[in-house]
Design an enzyme around this catalytic site. Sequence first.
Site, mmCIF file in Angstrom:
data_model
loop_
_atom_site.group_PDB
_atom_site.id
_atom_site.type_symbol
_atom_site.label_atom_id
_atom_site.label_comp_id
_atom_site.label_asym_id
_atom_site.label_seq_id
_atom_site.Cartn_x
_atom_site.Cartn_y
_atom_site.Cartn_z
ATOM 1 N N HIS A 136 11.075 8.208 -17.599
ATOM 2 C CA HIS A 136 9.971 8.242 -18.378
ATOM 3 C C HIS A 136 8.566 8.115 -17.814
ATOM 4 O O HIS A 136 8.462 7.417 -16.991
ATOM 5 C CB HIS A 136 9.896 6.647 -18.900
ATOM 6 C CG HIS A 136 8.839 6.118 -19.282
ATOM 7 N ND1 HIS A 136 8.206 6.559 -20.472
ATOM 8 C CD2 HIS A 136 7.595 5.125 -19.365
ATOM 9 C CE1 HIS A 136 7.126 5.923 -21.050
ATOM 10 N NE2 HIS A 136 6.975 4.972 -19.567
ATOM 11 N N GLY A 168 4.579 4.291 -14.124
ATOM 12 C CA GLY A 168 4.848 3.322 -13.842
ATOM 13 C C GLY A 168 4.753 2.364 -15.602
ATOM 14 O O GLY A 168 5.391 3.366 -16.024
ATOM 15 N N LYS A 170 -1.194 6.075 -16.904
ATOM 16 C CA LYS A 170 -0.211 7.249 -16.682
ATOM 17 C C LYS A 170 -0.706 8.402 -17.658
ATOM 18 O O LYS A 170 -1.696 9.197 -16.722
ATOM 19 C CB LYS A 170 1.391 7.195 -16.137
ATOM 20 C CG LYS A 170 1.844 6.489 -16.380
ATOM 21 C CD LYS A 170 3.725 6.037 -16.328
ATOM 22 C CE LYS A 170 3.824 5.948 -17.503
ATOM 23 N NZ LYS A 170 4.085 4.557 -18.095
ATOM 24 N N ASP A 220 5.249 11.753 -20.733
ATOM 25 C CA ASP A 220 6.088 11.021 -21.543
ATOM 26 C C ASP A 220 7.238 10.499 -21.005
ATOM 27 O O ASP A 220 8.086 9.585 -20.206
ATOM 28 C CB ASP A 220 5.803 10.493 -22.948
ATOM 29 C CG ASP A 220 6.613 9.631 -23.778
ATOM 30 O OD1 ASP A 220 6.187 8.311 -23.076
ATOM 31 O OD2 ASP A 220 7.562 9.208 -24.790
ATOM 32 N N ARG A 240 -2.507 0.421 3.978
ATOM 33 C CA ARG A 240 -3.636 0.818 4.312
ATOM 34 C C ARG A 240 -3.997 2.053 5.462
ATOM 35 O O ARG A 240 -5.954 2.638 5.550
ATOM 36 C CB ARG A 240 -4.591 -0.300 4.524
ATOM 37 C CG ARG A 240 -5.180 -1.373 3.923
ATOM 38 C CD ARG A 240 -5.474 -2.773 4.252
ATOM 39 N NE ARG A 240 -7.118 -2.239 4.102
ATOM 40 C CZ ARG A 240 -7.720 -3.050 4.608
ATOM 41 N NH1 ARG A 240 -7.797 -4.457 5.168
ATOM 42 N NH2 ARG A 240 -8.762 -2.836 4.538
#
Length: 312
Positions: free
Chosen positions: A140, A155, A161, A179, A244
């Site tokens: 997915h 996600g 998405k 999808d 970061r």
Amino acid sequence: MTKHFTVESLIKELRLEVINISTNARNTKLYTSEVNRPGLQLVGFFEKFLASRLQVIGNAEWQYLNELSKEERSKKLLEFAKKPIPGIVVTAGNDIFEELEAVVIEMDVTLLRTEDTTSKFINDFYNFASKQMALKDSIHGVLIEVYGLGVLLLGNSGIGKSETALDLVTRGHKLVSDDVVEITRVNDTIEGESPELTRHFMEIRGVGILDIERLYGVGSVKQFQEIDLIIELENWDLDKNYDRLGFDETYSVILGLNIPTIAIPMKPGRNIAMIIEVATRNLIQKKLGYNAAQELNNRVLEKIKERKKGSN
């Protein structure tokens, strides 16, 4: 269960001309991506004959048969076709010998022809067969081609998405699948494509179903793409420490292969499409041997060395 594909699927995929079709072609299975050139068998040597492979008669085999008398040609071909072979392909558009056609009809063997050269046909056959017998799964997510690389967006449902993918499409990138992404391992790569039913379609909540090819043109979609990068979209978590600097390399395992993975927190005001573009460009730089984080680290270390020398 051993991976395989049928002669019938091969005919359809490579658009081969059917000269004779076996009554059992639908159930005739091939278990390898390799073929056999039956030069030795046509001269009568059958020791270690790989009969289970697709038999390819190229220019060399055809020329040998062409120099034989009709009686001798019929005898050689009948002896060859008696073996349990799945099918014969004549390449380069060469003429079909009457004796060959008669023999395959008698022995109920599939006979096919292609206009492609022998080398091109074998290459196309290998690619098709390898994909048919490869490890497969579905996932997915949304697959987009960004700057030539395949980016798989993952996600939770409703995270954004499809909306992010649509933003990327409007920026000139290509939709592969929305999808559901069908994934296949081909050697040391993972390829993704869309199910045929939903190909080029996208669902946007509040708008509905969109035909991306119709809206943005054929240049906005692609049938399949190797997956080079996974982007995990997630809601911003104030308690989580996000990377970061970019020193730590994170990977996800798909069908046994490691794929570089980046987690991107979603937050109002963040331009996620632009961040994905930058992440993709950064991956391209890493593939070329340049790591911005490492370069900055080297500069810092160099500056520390200079200061130490100056203090001595």
